[in-house]
Design a protein around this motif. Structure first.
Motif, PDB file in Angstrom:
ATOM      1  N   LEU A 110      13.521   1.564  38.000  1.00 39.03           N
ATOM      2  CA  LEU A 110      11.707   1.553  38.259  1.00 39.03           C
ATOM      3  C   LEU A 110      12.438   0.968  38.847  1.00 39.03           C
ATOM      4  O   LEU A 110      11.579   0.367  40.257  1.00 39.03           O
ATOM      5  N   GLN A 111      13.649   0.330  39.731  1.00 40.46           N
ATOM      6  CA  GLN A 111      13.530  -0.425  40.577  1.00 40.46           C
ATOM      7  C   GLN A 111      13.740   0.325  42.108  1.00 40.46           C
ATOM      8  O   GLN A 111      13.383  -0.072  43.036  1.00 40.46           O
ATOM      9  N   ALA A 112      14.373   1.441  41.920  1.00 38.42           N
ATOM     10  CA  ALA A 112      14.637   2.366  43.338  1.00 38.42           C
ATOM     11  C   ALA A 112      13.227   2.375  43.424  1.00 38.42           C
ATOM     12  O   ALA A 112      12.648   3.112  44.871  1.00 38.42           O
ATOM     13  N   SER A 113      11.736   3.196  42.432  1.00 42.22           N
ATOM     14  CA  SER A 113      10.461   3.259  42.673  1.00 42.22           C
ATOM     15  C   SER A 113      10.004   1.757  43.808  1.00 42.22           C
ATOM     16  O   SER A 113       8.997   2.567  44.681  1.00 42.22           O
ATOM     17  N   TYR A 114      10.531   0.661  43.264  1.00 32.60           N
ATOM     18  CA  TYR A 114       9.569  -0.085  43.889  1.00 32.60           C
ATOM     19  C   TYR A 114      10.791  -0.583  45.621  1.00 32.60           C
ATOM     20  O   TYR A 114       9.279  -0.308  46.721  1.00 32.60           O
ATOM     21  N   TYR A 115      11.873   0.005  45.946  1.00 38.10           N
ATOM     22  CA  TYR A 115      12.226   0.245  47.476  1.00 38.10           C
ATOM     23  C   TYR A 115      11.476   1.387  47.858  1.00 38.10           C
ATOM     24  O   TYR A 115      11.150   1.013  49.177  1.00 38.10           O
ATOM     25  N   TYR A 116      11.457   2.287  47.463  1.00 34.70           N
ATOM     26  CA  TYR A 116      10.581   3.738  48.108  1.00 34.70           C
ATOM     27  C   TYR A 116       9.390   3.600  48.449  1.00 34.70           C
ATOM     28  O   TYR A 116       8.839   4.022  48.709  1.00 34.70           O
ATOM     29  N   GLY A 117       8.602   2.895  47.475  1.00 36.85           N
ATOM     30  CA  GLY A 117       7.133   2.215  47.311  1.00 36.85           C
ATOM     31  C   GLY A 117       6.739   0.773  48.603  1.00 36.85           C
ATOM     32  O   GLY A 117       6.296   1.212  49.858  1.00 36.85           O
ATOM     33  N   ARG A 118       7.906  -0.268  47.830  1.00 38.15           N
ATOM     34  CA  ARG A 118       7.674  -0.626  49.793  1.00 38.15           C
ATOM     35  C   ARG A 118       7.944  -1.102  50.748  1.00 38.15           C
ATOM     36  O   ARG A 118       8.127  -1.389  51.592  1.00 38.15           O
ATOM     37  N   GLY A 119       9.370  -0.161  49.958  1.00 40.67           N
ATOM     38  CA  GLY A 119      10.491   0.301  51.620  1.00 40.67           C
ATOM     39  C   GLY A 119       9.661   1.368  52.385  1.00 40.67           C
ATOM     40  O   GLY A 119       9.793   0.646  53.718  1.00 40.67           O
ATOM     41  N   PHE A 120       9.602   2.147  51.778  1.00 41.75           N
ATOM     42  CA  PHE A 120       9.213   3.358  52.591  1.00 41.75           C
ATOM     43  C   PHE A 120       7.510   3.976  52.130  1.00 41.75           C
ATOM     44  O   PHE A 120       7.593   4.627  53.249  1.00 41.75           O
ATOM     45  N   GLY A 121       6.785   3.047  51.453  1.00 34.64           N
ATOM     46  CA  GLY A 121       5.435   3.618  51.895  1.00 34.64           C
ATOM     47  C   GLY A 121       4.876   5.034  51.268  1.00 34.64           C
ATOM     48  O   GLY A 121       4.421   5.078  50.912  1.00 34.64           O
ATOM     49  N   PHE A 122       6.355   5.094  50.175  1.00 33.81           N
ATOM     50  CA  PHE A 122       5.590   5.953  48.867  1.00 33.81           C
ATOM     51  C   PHE A 122       4.626   5.218  47.302  1.00 33.81           C
ATOM     52  O   PHE A 122       5.026   4.545  47.368  1.00 33.81           O
ATOM     53  N   ASP A 123       3.583   5.969  47.430  1.00 32.49           N
ATOM     54  CA  ASP A 123       3.077   6.171  46.270  1.00 32.49           C
ATOM     55  C   ASP A 123       3.574   6.478  44.939  1.00 32.49           C
ATOM     56  O   ASP A 123       3.813   8.368  44.946  1.00 32.49           O
ATOM     57  N   LEU A 124       3.385   5.392  44.090  1.00 27.97           N
ATOM     58  CA  LEU A 124       3.776   6.059  42.652  1.00 27.97           C
ATOM     59  C   LEU A 124       2.630   7.209  42.087  1.00 27.97           C
ATOM     60  O   LEU A 124       1.044   6.578  42.095  1.00 27.97           O
ATOM     61  N   ILE A 125       3.044   8.593  42.049  1.00 25.84           N
ATOM     62  CA  ILE A 125       1.507   9.063  41.474  1.00 25.84           C
ATOM     63  C   ILE A 125       1.778  10.024  39.773  1.00 25.84           C
ATOM     64  O   ILE A 125       1.038  10.511  39.516  1.00 25.84           O
ATOM     65  N   ALA A 126       3.549   9.276  39.796  1.00 25.21           N
ATOM     66  CA  ALA A 126       3.057  10.349  38.153  1.00 25.21           C
ATOM     67  C   ALA A 126       4.930   9.645  37.480  1.00 25.21           C
ATOM     68  O   ALA A 126       5.934   9.235  38.399  1.00 25.21           O
ATOM     69  N   TYR A 127       4.932   9.650  36.154  1.00 25.19           N
ATOM     70  CA  TYR A 127       5.795   9.403  35.497  1.00 25.19           C
ATOM     71  C   TYR A 127       5.906   9.363  34.257  1.00 25.19           C
ATOM     72  O   TYR A 127       5.268  10.451  33.354  1.00 25.19           O
ATOM     73  N   ARG A 128       7.153   9.989  33.986  1.00 20.87           N
ATOM     74  CA  ARG A 128       7.283  10.750  32.443  1.00 20.87           C
ATOM     75  C   ARG A 128       9.351   9.796  31.902  1.00 20.87           C
ATOM     76  O   ARG A 128       9.534   9.477  32.704  1.00 20.87           O
ATOM     77  N   GLY A 129       8.259   8.979  30.938  1.00 23.10           N
ATOM     78  CA  GLY A 129       9.405   8.513  30.372  1.00 23.10           C
ATOM     79  C   GLY A 129       9.202   7.747  28.509  1.00 23.10           C
ATOM     80  O   GLY A 129       8.739   9.400  27.811  1.00 23.10           O
ATOM     81  N   LEU A 130       9.565   6.884  27.735  1.00 24.94           N
ATOM     82  CA  LEU A 130       9.521   7.109  26.596  1.00 24.94           C
ATOM     83  C   LEU A 130       8.122   7.134  26.166  1.00 24.94           C
ATOM     84  O   LEU A 130       7.279   7.540  24.943  1.00 24.94           O
ATOM     85  N   GLU A 131       7.213   6.134  26.917  1.00 32.57           N
ATOM     86  CA  GLU A 131       6.027   6.491  26.409  1.00 32.57           C
ATOM     87  C   GLU A 131       4.584   7.800  26.375  1.00 32.57           C
ATOM     88  O   GLU A 131       4.216   8.473  25.908  1.00 32.57           O
ATOM     89  N   THR A 132       6.094   8.658  27.384  1.00 30.84           N
ATOM     90  CA  THR A 132       5.183  10.154  27.457  1.00 30.84           C
ATOM     91  C   THR A 132       6.120  10.868  26.545  1.00 30.84           C
ATOM     92  O   THR A 132       5.826  12.410  25.928  1.00 30.84           O
ATOM     93  N   GLY A 133       7.171  10.298  25.387  1.00 34.34           N
ATOM     94  CA  GLY A 133       7.682  11.469  24.246  1.00 34.34           C
ATOM     95  C   GLY A 133       8.873  11.747  25.018  1.00 34.34           C
ATOM     96  O   GLY A 133       9.670  12.682  24.657  1.00 34.34           O
ATOM     97  N   ASN A 134       9.499  11.135  26.079  1.00 32.51           N
ATOM     98  CA  ASN A 134      10.733  11.649  26.659  1.00 32.51           C
ATOM     99  C   ASN A 134      11.733  11.155  26.117  1.00 32.51           C
ATOM    100  O   ASN A 134      11.687   9.361  26.836  1.00 32.51           O
ATOM    101  N   ARG A 135      12.748  11.016  25.142  1.00 30.07           N
ATOM    102  CA  ARG A 135      13.895  10.101  24.983  1.00 30.07           C
ATOM    103  C   ARG A 135      14.602   9.864  25.395  1.00 30.07           C
ATOM    104  O   ARG A 135      15.625   9.393  25.356  1.00 30.07           O
ATOM    105  N   ASP A 136      15.209  10.399  26.628  1.00 33.08           N
ATOM    106  CA  ASP A 136      16.595  11.301  27.152  1.00 33.08           C
ATOM    107  C   ASP A 136      16.582  10.049  28.526  1.00 33.08           C
ATOM    108  O   ASP A 136      18.111   9.532  29.299  1.00 33.08           O
ATOM    109  N   GLN A 137      15.529  10.450  29.251  1.00 33.33           N
ATOM    110  CA  GLN A 137      15.072  10.203  30.950  1.00 33.33           C
ATOM    111  C   GLN A 137      14.135   9.486  31.124  1.00 33.33           C
ATOM    112  O   GLN A 137      13.249   9.640  30.449  1.00 33.33           O
TER     113      GLN A 137
END
Ligand code: FE2
Length: 375
Positions: free
Chosen positions: A34-61
């Protein structure tokens, strides 16, 4: 002007190349995605386009997919105390796990690699469904790094099966356009073995090489072979430390990453001056060179389009080759350990890696090494 060594055709059996079309994405294993995504977003201008995690049923990563123009990065963190991601981060700190390569036929690429002795990593993914076709297979390369062959045939889903698209775009692109090259560091006397691996398993060729005479300061001696696919749009240089007076920067990396891994990722831009100015505004930190570098520059590189004063203010380096020139700059390491960093590069005809800058660059790295107490 320094001339890169171009490879001589040797009497090697021709190995059919695994048809790699380009870089697909780079996946990082990190301590806090989560914090790395902020660094690459606010720092380098990358845009968040997709996500996978607990909300999508992934319990490990948990994974955040970030995109800017043709550059895709995936930031993956662990939701558990154990497992592959947690173990990787514990050992290596934040770093690159996967250099994913785009292919037309992932099954074919994967089978060819395995037949030629590559080690498989995980299971082959074969998705055929309402979102189209997505196939991927991974093989091991240096250290714990892997190459994943990715085939997206009319794949309409978000990034990969299992990911949800994210709509809230918070970051504006700042001009980072495409991956140019991805460099690995391996242990002393291991480079040749990895060169052979890319020749025999991938059918890649040696694009250029640099020996210790080309790349040596008082301390930082290293040797480097650049492996590339036929079209040259995938370039994978491999470094190993050479004997110097004190600790090579490559050895410092190996000591802190605890083994081989990705040293730097070079991202191409079409207009480096505003891009680097914006990155600096956003707080991304770069290596600096002494003022004298720019005093000698006109003599070394001749006529260039850019205003040297502007380059000097930003710390951008220039190198001239027979076919043109290039502009480049290097960040400081982007995580706690002195391991991975980024290069921003603009090519104006030059196909090399800035050999004329190696000395100034390595002296700059050594000043940082000395500050860290590692020289
Ligand atoms: Fe580079």
């Amino acid at each position: 002007m320094l001339q890169e060594k171009l490879t001589q055709p040797e009497n090697k059996p021709d190995v059919e190349e695994i048809a790699v079309e380009g870089f697909d994405h780079i996946e990082f294993y990190v301590g806090n995605a989560l914090q790395a995504s902020y660094y690459y977003g606010r720092g380098f201008g990358f845009d968040l386009i997709a996500y996978r995690g607990l909300e999508t049923g992934n319990r490990d990563q948990v994974s955040y997919v970030m995109k800017q123009d043709h550059v895709n990065i995936v930031l993956t963190g662990s939701l558990r105390a154990d497992g592959a991601v947690a173990e990787h981060v514990k050992q290596h700190g934040d770093g690159v796990k996967t250099i994913a390569l785009k292919v037309r036929d992932a099954r074919l690429a994967y089978d060819m690699a395995l037949q030629r002795g590559a080690k498989k990593v995980g299971e082959f993914e074969n998705y055929e469904g309402p979102d189209g076709v997505f196939r991927a297979g991974a093989v091991a390369t240096y250290g714990e790094t892997v190459h994943k062959f990715i085939e997206r045939r009319d794949f309409k889903g978000a990034f990969a099966p299992g990911f949800n698209a994210v709509q809230s775009s918070k970051s504006k692109p700042i001009g980072l356009a495409a991956l140019d090259h991805v460099v690995g560091n391996v242990e002393k006397d291991k480079m040749k073995g990895w060169v052979e691996f890319y020749e025999k398993v991938f059918g890649f060729r040696v694009y250029q090489y640099f020996d210790a005479q080309d790349i040596s300061t008082q301390y930082s001696a290293l040797t480097s072979y650049v492996m590339a696919n036929k079209s040259g749009n995938v370039k994978l240089p491999i470094n190993e430390p050479a004997v110097g007076f004190r600790k090579s920067q490559i050895q410092e990396y190996l000591d802190y990453y605890i083994g081989p891994g990705v040293q730097h990722i070079a991202i191409a831009t079409r207009d480096i001056i505003p891009v680097v100015a914006e990155l600096q505004n956003r707080g991304v930190e770069f290596l600096t060179v002494p003022r004298s570098y720019y005093e000698d520059l006109p003599k070394r590189v001749g006529q260039i389009d850019e205003d040297i004063e502007k380059l000097a203010r930003l710390g951008i380096l220039v190198d001239r080759e027979s076919e043109g020139y290039l502009l480049q700059i290097f960040t400081k390491p982007v995580q706690d350990r002195p391991t991975l960093f980024f290069e921003i590069i603009q090519r104006k005809g030059a196909k090399g890696f800035g050999k004329g800058n190696f000395k100034a660059l390595f002296e700059s790295i050594e000043r940082e090494q000395a500050r860290r107490g590692n020289l």
